[in-house]
Design an enzyme around this catalytic site. Structure first.
Site, PDB file in Angstrom:
ATOM      1  NE  ARG A  53      -2.128   2.948   1.775  1.00 28.47           N
ATOM      2  CZ  ARG A  53      -2.680   2.567   0.632  1.00 28.47           C
ATOM      3  NH1 ARG A  53      -3.271   3.447  -0.150  1.00 28.47           N
ATOM      4  NH2 ARG A  53      -2.639   1.305   0.253  1.00 28.47           N
ATOM      5  N   GLY A  54       1.015   2.601  -0.472  1.00 22.05           N
ATOM      6  CA  GLY A  54       0.922   1.577  -1.499  1.00 22.05           C
ATOM      7  C   GLY A  54       2.302   1.406  -2.082  1.00 22.05           C
ATOM      8  NE  ARG A  96       5.721   3.074   5.903  1.00 24.48           N
ATOM      9  CZ  ARG A  96       4.521   2.777   5.427  1.00 24.48           C
ATOM     10  NH1 ARG A  96       3.930   3.576   4.573  1.00 24.48           N
ATOM     11  NH2 ARG A  96       3.907   1.680   5.801  1.00 24.48           N
ATOM     12  CG  ASP A 244       3.814  -2.918   1.555  1.00 28.68           C
ATOM     13  OD1 ASP A 244       4.286  -1.779   1.552  1.00 28.68           O
ATOM     14  OD2 ASP A 244       2.591  -3.138   1.558  1.00 28.68           O
ATOM     15  CG  ASN A 254      -0.751  -6.565   2.217  1.00 26.20           C
ATOM     16  OD1 ASN A 254      -0.281  -5.620   1.592  1.00 26.20           O
ATOM     17  ND2 ASN A 254      -2.053  -6.773   2.296  1.00 26.20           N
ATOM     18  CE  LYS A 255      -0.747  -1.006   5.943  1.00 27.95           C
ATOM     19  NZ  LYS A 255       0.369  -0.245   6.526  1.00 27.95           N
TER      20      LYS A 255
END
Length: 356
Positions: A53-54, A96, A244, A254-255
């Protein structure tokens, strides 16, 4: 005992054994396990289930994944190979939907495929391997450049707050939002870092706190809902987050929880910096309203981290993986080519070479 940051390589190709080697981030911090993935299906599963992830690391994994998939294809002609490439590309792209680096890397691999159309099948496969390796090498340089630019915005001794994990294990090396922290560590800046635990998957607790501690950084773990109090107490002088996807107007995905931090930072007069490789900037996406937000399973909230359910049986759960931070809440977007300030529509286009 601390670990040199360069020693942590979360994504690499073992071409001799036809495998993609990944640090399984779902097992951290308790186990450091490197997976050996030999099929496209395994790569898809690793991306979807956050074993890798990332945004940058996802792109690197996808590039290696599509290379390994094509390497196994039996084809006599370019057309036959291209048909199979397209199938693998679409399959990996479904893992994703929010991470623009995934699509960027797959598109770059596709472009390289087309450039090599007049070559032999063996030469095409070799070219795809070279492209994937180049993507990884370039990401390392990108992260270093982002770190240098971001460090220019910070002062020694500052308290910094970060969310989720935008560190070395999310990239080829250094990370994005954590890159200036690592560079500062090397140069005796003595930063104090506050890491949000980042619910519901706890990337801050499991990953950021782990890798910063491994590197000897002064890191303090806090629950997400403690960010306001550490800001109010004057313990935070800047917020650094990864990203992201960046829309043309500067809205960033983003998260989940990032936009709330931006609101808090605005209230307390704390600069809010988004560290974003150019590969995450999507000028075709007008604003955050156009960014698809991945919805994930309810178990991540209700049962995954507990021996017994922490929610009533059958209760409805809303579990978006990302949120969008409005560009008006962002102080600057830090890229490898420089720092973008408002108006972002102009400054981002300039950095992307698309001004005018």
């Amino acid at each position: 005992m601390t670990t040199p940051i360069a020693a942590i390589q979360s994504v690499r190709l073992d071409d001799d054994n036809d495998v993609l080697v990944l640090l399984d981030q779902t097992l951290l911090p308790n186990e450091k396990v490197f997976l050996q993935l030999s099929t496209v299906e395994e790569v898809w599963d690793a991306i979807y289930h956050l074993k890798v992830r990332g945004a940058p690391a996802i792109g690197i994994a996808a590039a290696y994944g599509i290379y390994l998939g094509v390497k196994q294809v039996k084809a006599d002609t370019y057309v036959e190979l291209a048909v199979e490439f397209e199938k693998i590309k679409h399959y990996l792209a479904s893992s994703r939907p929010t991470a623009v680096n995934l699509f960027w890397a797959l598109k770059r691999m596709e472009d390289r495929l087309k450039q090599e159309a007049d070559k032999s099948i063996a030469e095409i496969k070799q070219a795809l391997k070279e492209e994937a390796e180049t993507i990884r090498e370039e990401d390392e340089q990108v992260c270093l450049a982002i770190g240098e630019h971001a460090l220019s915005l910070l002062k020694p001794g500052w308290g910094l707050l970060t969310h989720c994990n935008a560190g070395t294990i999310a990239t080829a090396k250094y990370g994005t939002a954590l890159a200036p922290i690592y560079l500062g560590q090397e140069r005796d800046y003595h930063f104090s870092v506050y890491a949000d635990e980042t619910r519901p998957l706890l990337q801050g607790a499991r990953l950021t706190a782990w890798e910063l501690q491994e590197a000897g950084v002064d890191v303090t773990l806090i629950c997400d809902n403690m960010a306001s109090i550490v800001m109010k107490e004057g313990k935070v002088q800047a917020v650094l987050v990864g990203c992201d996807r960046v829309a043309a107007n500067g809205d960033t995905a983003n998260k989940i929880g990032t936009s709330g931090l931006a609101v808090l930072a605005k209230h307390y007069g704390i600069p809010f910096y988004v560290c974003a490789p150019l590969s995450t900037i999507d000028l075709e996406c007008a604003s955050g309203d156009d960014i698809p937000i991945e919805l994930r399973k309810s178990e991540e909230v209700s049962t995954q981290w507990y021996e017994k359910s922490m929610a009533p049986a059958n209760v409805k759960v809303y579990n978006p993986a990302f949120d969008v931070t409005d560009h008006e809440l962002i102080t600057a977007i830090v890229t490898e080519k420089g720092i973008a300030y408002a108006p972002f529509k102009k400054s981002l286009a300039e950095l992307m070479g698309k001004e005018g």
